[in-house]
Design an enzyme around this catalytic site. Structure first.
Site, mmCIF file in Angstrom:
data_model
loop_
_atom_site.group_PDB
_atom_site.id
_atom_site.type_symbol
_atom_site.label_atom_id
_atom_site.label_comp_id
_atom_site.label_asym_id
_atom_site.label_seq_id
_atom_site.Cartn_x
_atom_site.Cartn_y
_atom_site.Cartn_z
ATOM 1 N N PRO A 178 6.881 0.136 0.283
ATOM 2 C CA PRO A 178 7.052 1.101 1.362
ATOM 3 C C PRO A 178 5.751 1.613 1.981
ATOM 4 O O PRO A 178 4.758 1.822 1.277
ATOM 5 C CB PRO A 178 7.802 2.258 0.689
ATOM 6 C CG PRO A 178 7.555 2.090 -0.769
ATOM 7 C CD PRO A 178 7.425 0.608 -0.998
ATOM 8 N N ASN A 179 5.821 1.766 3.288
ATOM 9 C CA ASN A 179 4.740 2.336 4.113
ATOM 10 C C ASN A 179 3.552 1.395 4.327
ATOM 11 O O ASN A 179 2.646 1.728 5.089
ATOM 12 C CB ASN A 179 4.249 3.691 3.545
ATOM 13 C CG ASN A 179 5.376 4.697 3.468
ATOM 14 O OD1 ASN A 179 6.037 4.944 4.482
ATOM 15 N ND2 ASN A 179 5.627 5.241 2.308
ATOM 16 N N ALA A 189 4.339 3.121 -3.380
ATOM 17 C CA ALA A 189 4.800 4.300 -4.135
ATOM 18 C C ALA A 189 5.779 3.939 -5.251
ATOM 19 O O ALA A 189 5.856 4.645 -6.271
ATOM 20 C CB ALA A 189 5.439 5.303 -3.183
ATOM 21 N N GLU A 209 -0.079 -7.025 -10.335
ATOM 22 C CA GLU A 209 0.041 -5.743 -9.630
ATOM 23 C C GLU A 209 -1.242 -5.492 -8.843
ATOM 24 O O GLU A 209 -2.335 -5.610 -9.397
ATOM 25 C CB GLU A 209 0.245 -4.623 -10.663
ATOM 26 C CG GLU A 209 0.194 -3.234 -10.035
ATOM 27 C CD GLU A 209 0.301 -2.109 -11.068
ATOM 28 O OE1 GLU A 209 0.608 -2.370 -12.247
ATOM 29 O OE2 GLU A 209 0.063 -0.956 -10.660
ATOM 30 N N ARG A 237 -2.223 4.377 8.965
ATOM 31 C CA ARG A 237 -1.873 5.298 7.894
ATOM 32 C C ARG A 237 -3.114 5.694 7.080
ATOM 33 O O ARG A 237 -3.764 4.831 6.499
ATOM 34 C CB ARG A 237 -0.899 4.558 6.976
ATOM 35 C CG ARG A 237 -0.566 5.255 5.707
ATOM 36 C CD ARG A 237 0.117 4.307 4.730
ATOM 37 N NE ARG A 237 0.523 5.037 3.579
ATOM 38 C CZ ARG A 237 0.764 4.497 2.384
ATOM 39 N NH1 ARG A 237 0.658 3.200 2.229
ATOM 40 N NH2 ARG A 237 1.118 5.253 1.381
ATOM 41 N N ARG A 277 -7.405 8.639 -7.876
ATOM 42 C CA ARG A 277 -6.640 9.505 -6.963
ATOM 43 C C ARG A 277 -5.800 10.514 -7.757
ATOM 44 O O ARG A 277 -6.121 10.830 -8.897
ATOM 45 C CB ARG A 277 -5.802 8.612 -6.040
ATOM 46 C CG ARG A 277 -6.688 7.682 -5.180
ATOM 47 C CD ARG A 277 -5.860 6.834 -4.240
ATOM 48 N NE ARG A 277 -5.141 7.676 -3.287
ATOM 49 C CZ ARG A 277 -4.123 7.219 -2.534
ATOM 50 N NH1 ARG A 277 -3.731 5.973 -2.621
ATOM 51 N NH2 ARG A 277 -3.525 8.035 -1.675
ATOM 52 N N HIS A 314 4.933 3.849 -9.068
ATOM 53 C CA HIS A 314 4.904 5.036 -9.925
ATOM 54 C C HIS A 314 6.299 5.562 -10.269
ATOM 55 O O HIS A 314 6.418 6.533 -11.009
ATOM 56 C CB HIS A 314 4.088 6.142 -9.225
ATOM 57 C CG HIS A 314 2.835 5.624 -8.569
ATOM 58 N ND1 HIS A 314 1.801 5.060 -9.294
ATOM 59 C CD2 HIS A 314 2.465 5.526 -7.256
ATOM 60 C CE1 HIS A 314 0.838 4.664 -8.448
ATOM 61 N NE2 HIS A 314 1.228 4.935 -7.211
ATOM 62 N N ASN A 347 2.234 -5.513 -4.332
ATOM 63 C CA ASN A 347 1.774 -4.153 -4.053
ATOM 64 C C ASN A 347 3.044 -3.328 -3.865
ATOM 65 O O ASN A 347 3.622 -3.305 -2.775
ATOM 66 C CB ASN A 347 0.882 -4.081 -2.807
ATOM 67 C CG ASN A 347 0.302 -2.675 -2.630
ATOM 68 O OD1 ASN A 347 0.752 -1.734 -3.289
ATOM 69 N ND2 ASN A 347 -0.683 -2.535 -1.752
ATOM 70 N N TYR A 395 -6.989 3.959 3.200
ATOM 71 C CA TYR A 395 -6.540 2.559 3.200
ATOM 72 C C TYR A 395 -7.295 1.663 4.176
ATOM 73 O O TYR A 395 -7.032 0.460 4.219
ATOM 74 C CB TYR A 395 -5.037 2.503 3.504
ATOM 75 C CG TYR A 395 -4.202 3.214 2.470
ATOM 76 C CD1 TYR A 395 -4.142 2.746 1.161
ATOM 77 C CD2 TYR A 395 -3.489 4.375 2.787
ATOM 78 C CE1 TYR A 395 -3.394 3.407 0.197
ATOM 79 C CE2 TYR A 395 -2.733 5.041 1.830
ATOM 80 C CZ TYR A 395 -2.690 4.551 0.537
ATOM 81 O OH TYR A 395 -1.954 5.200 -0.418
ATOM 82 N N HIS A 438 -3.338 -2.978 -5.692
ATOM 83 C CA HIS A 438 -3.413 -1.811 -4.816
ATOM 84 C C HIS A 438 -4.680 -1.908 -3.975
ATOM 85 O O HIS A 438 -5.715 -2.392 -4.454
ATOM 86 C CB HIS A 438 -3.461 -0.515 -5.639
ATOM 87 C CG HIS A 438 -2.275 -0.375 -6.529
ATOM 88 N ND1 HIS A 438 -1.043 -0.010 -6.055
ATOM 89 C CD2 HIS A 438 -2.116 -0.627 -7.852
ATOM 90 C CE1 HIS A 438 -0.184 -0.021 -7.047
ATOM 91 N NE2 HIS A 438 -0.803 -0.391 -8.150
HETATM 92 C C1 DQA Z 1 -1.026 1.826 -2.912
HETATM 93 C C2 DQA Z 1 -1.268 3.020 -3.845
HETATM 94 C C3 DQA Z 1 0.019 3.797 -4.066
HETATM 95 O O1 DQA Z 1 -0.224 4.903 -4.925
HETATM 96 C C4 DQA Z 1 0.542 4.328 -2.760
HETATM 97 O O2 DQA Z 1 1.778 4.984 -2.949
HETATM 98 C C5 DQA Z 1 0.643 3.288 -1.691
HETATM 99 C C6 DQA Z 1 -0.401 2.256 -1.608
HETATM 100 C C7 DQA Z 1 -2.339 1.080 -2.564
HETATM 101 O O3 DQA Z 1 -2.255 -0.075 -2.136
HETATM 102 O O4 DQA Z 1 -3.429 1.645 -2.701
HETATM 103 O O5 DQA Z 1 1.519 3.340 -0.830
HETATM 104 O O6 DQA Z 1 -0.175 0.891 -3.577
#
Ligand code: DQA
Length: 144
Positions: A9-10, A76, A97, A17, A106, A79, A73, A22, A99
């Site tokens: 997501p996102n 959110a 995994e 964003r 963070r 977590h 990736n 990012y 990020h």
């Molecule tokens: C993320 C890190 C996550 O904590 C966050 O919720 C994201 C992006 C990253 O790529 O740094 O949406 O996965």
């Protein structure tokens, strides 16, 4: 060899964003970088994004027999998602995994990954390069 890249997501909003966290690179830019490198390495890739947990679960389930590795990736859902963790454990496809940001530098809630115990490893904090590093890791995942 075929590698499935999944984005949660996102991540469709990358570029606009929170650029201080990012960066300015969009998800389409990242996909282009990954495709260029995969072509040089002669690996097939699929690159997908969804804001829906169930869709990500379905894609992981469908990857069985079609992909040799998954780069995830989970954003959110990293977590929070027992469902994603169970899907990764169920298909038993080596999963990496990743990020963009360094989640350990963070907020505390980002330090915990529910998927990490069922993944082969974690790459976190290298921006768009996390995807390229994961591609390299996925290539050798059966030797490690
Ligand atoms: C993320 C890190 C996550 O904590 C966050 O919720 C994201 C992006 C990253 O790529 O740094 O949406 O996965």
């Amino acid at each position: 060899m075929k590698i499935l890249f999944l984005n949660g997501p996102n991540l469709n909003l990358l570029g606009q964003r929170q650029p201080e966290v990012y960066g300015r690179t969009t998800l389409a830019d990242i996909e282009r970088l990954v495709r260029e490198r995969a072509k040089k390495l002669k690996v097939g890739i699929e690159f997908r994004q969804s804001n829906l947990e169930g869709e990500l679960v379905a894609w992981i389930q469908q990857a069985k027999g079609k992909f040799e590795a998954i780069v995830l990736n989970a954003a959110a859902y990293t977590h929070t998602s027992v469902a994603l963790r169970d899907a990764i454990a169920a298909v038993a496809i080596p999963t990496i995994e990743i990020h963009l940001s360094n989640v350990h530098a963070r907020e505390e809630f980002r330090h915990k990954s529910l998927i990490a115990p069922v993944c082969r490893g974690q790459i976190t904090g290298f921006g768009a390069n996390s995807y390229i590093l994961a591609l390299e890791a996925a290539l050798n995942v059966n030797e490690s």
